[in-house]
Design an enzyme around this catalytic site. Structure first.
Site, short mmCIF file in Angstrom:
data_model
loop_
_atom_site.label_atom_id
_atom_site.label_comp_id
_atom_site.label_asym_id
_atom_site.label_seq_id
_atom_site.Cartn_x
_atom_site.Cartn_y
_atom_site.Cartn_z
CB ALA A 112 -28.17 -25.97 12.59
N GLY A 113 -26.75 -29.13 13.87
CA GLY A 113 -26.72 -30.57 13.59
C GLY A 113 -27.86 -31.22 14.34
CG LEU A 131 -27.03 -32.90 20.89
CD1 LEU A 131 -28.08 -33.87 21.43
CD2 LEU A 131 -25.66 -33.23 21.50
CE LYS A 177 -21.82 -40.82 25.59
NZ LYS A 177 -21.50 -39.82 24.64
CG ASN A 210 -18.15 -42.14 23.27
OD1 ASN A 210 -18.30 -41.08 23.84
ND2 ASN A 210 -19.18 -42.80 22.77
CG ASN A 221 -17.98 -44.13 19.34
OD1 ASN A 221 -18.62 -44.84 20.11
ND2 ASN A 221 -18.28 -42.86 19.16
CG ASN A 253 -23.40 -48.76 18.99
OD1 ASN A 253 -22.69 -48.44 18.04
ND2 ASN A 253 -24.01 -47.86 19.76
CD GLU A 257 -17.58 -35.39 17.63
OE1 GLU A 257 -17.86 -34.24 17.98
OE2 GLU A 257 -18.28 -36.38 17.91
O1 KPL Z 1 -22.14 -42.19 22.48
C1 KPL Z 1 -22.16 -43.02 21.65
C2 KPL Z 1 -21.78 -42.60 20.28
O2 KPL Z 1 -22.28 -43.15 19.31
O3 KPL Z 1 -20.96 -41.66 20.17
C3 KPL Z 1 -22.49 -44.46 21.97
C4 KPL Z 1 -22.54 -44.59 23.48
C5 KPL Z 1 -21.47 -45.39 21.40
C6 KPL Z 1 -23.89 -44.80 21.49
O4 KPL Z 1 -23.99 -44.96 20.14
#
Ligand code: KPL
Length: 305
Positions: free
Chosen positions: A7-8, A10, A183, A187, A191, A201, A264
């Site tokens: 329940a975050g 997303l 992806k 990241n 990140n 970003n 993460e």
């Molecule tokens: O996926 C992302 C994240 O924040 O984890 C990005 C692509 C960096 C977009 O904020």
């Protein structure tokens, strides 16, 4: 019926969009206390999008609810909680049920596939921007897409096939691992800098300075082992594009640091360093970035894994 576990922001974004479209959906909450709070607050979420707000009723239940077996599970926890969350509902999964993994980074998806060989474990890469200014209040800030695929090349399950793309802009991707690798590299390039320098970003290129080009080089060497023919320019362009398009965003890692949550890191730079080692690649820039991030987290009193 579809079940959303986690329940975050997303998980609630998925659940709210499905409920608004009339799909019968249940949110699975961690424990009795979370369920009590949920019900006391009216079993609904405030859903904000393009300046409009609406209240969306969302029934919730516990992992061991006797209500219905699970045919399709949307797993939307953080990567480090995915395994235990899945375990909490394992007994309710119908034979052949599908589990859609929405986690960031890599590692949690493969762990689920290994642990549940009799379920259809689907991997996804999500680009929606969503945040929660308050509990049960979600703001869908950036409309993105969701690439979904089966790493074992099984066909798309029927429940997903029937999901209207007007509701969730999903696309079936036969080579989902390629998408996940790309992806992951994005990241890794964005990140850590946003967390280290507490910046959005858009400031990453300036903060990374001369490190960015060799970092992209290292990430590309690893990706090229998994995606035959993948070009360095393609990765470099992609990373620069994402930085530009999400310039005002706070990365998920920076949001975690701000909320004093576990990050993460193990599923982003940690996984990537380990994958490079296993392939006999040297990635000194990435390794230093990973170490710097760990030191930074430790200084802040946050977990380093
Ligand atoms: O996926 C992302 C994240 O924040 O984890 C990005 C692509 C960096 C977009 O904020």
């Amino acid at each position: 019926m579809l079940h959303v576990l986690g329940a975050g922001s997303l998980g609630l974004l998925w659940a709210a969009r499905l409920a608004v479209a009339g799909v019968d959906v249940r949110v699975i909450l961690r424990d009795a206390q979370a369920l009590q709070h949920w019900q006391a607050a009216g079993s609904s979420v405030l859903f904000e999008h393009s300046g409009r707000r609406c209240r969306v009723p969302l029934p919730a239940q516990l992992p061991d609810s006797q209500e219905q077996p699970i045919r399709a599970l949307i797993l939307a926890t953080k990567a480090y909680s995915a395994e235990s969350a899945l375990h909490s509902v394992a007994k309710r999964l119908m034979p052949g049920a599908s589990v859609l993994m929405l986690q960031n980074g890599m590692g949690s998806q493969q762990a689920a596939s290994l642990a549940y060989p009799h379920q259809q474990v689907l991997y996804a890469s999500v680009t929606d921007g969503v945040w929660m200014p308050a509990p049960r209040h979600i703001v869908w800030a950036g409309q993105g897409t969701t690439q979904v695929g089966d790493p074992d090349a099984n066909p798309c399950p029927q429940w997903l096939e029937q999901l209207d793309r007007e509701v969730i802009d999903w696309h079936w991707h036969p080579q989902i691992l390629n998408t996940l690798w790309q992806k992951l590299a994005i990241n890794c390039a964005i990140n850590p800098y946003t967390a280290l320098h507490d910046c959005c970003n858009g400031e990453v290129l300036e903060r990374a300075g001369k490190q960015m080009a060799p970092l992209i080089h290292e990430l590309h060497s690893l990706l090229a082992l998994h995606i035959p023919g993948y070009r360095l320019t393609e990765l470099s362009e992609r990373i620069h594009q994402v930085i530009e398009h999400t310039a005002n965003n706070s990365s998920s890692m920076r949001q975690d640091v701000h909320a004093r949550r576990r990050t993460e890191i193990s599923y982003i730079t940690g996984f990537t360093c380990q994958a490079a080692r296993q392939s006999g690649l040297e990635t000194p820039v990435l390794d230093r970035l990973h170490e710097a991030l760990k030191t930074h987290l430790a200084t802040l009193g946050l977990p380093t894994d």
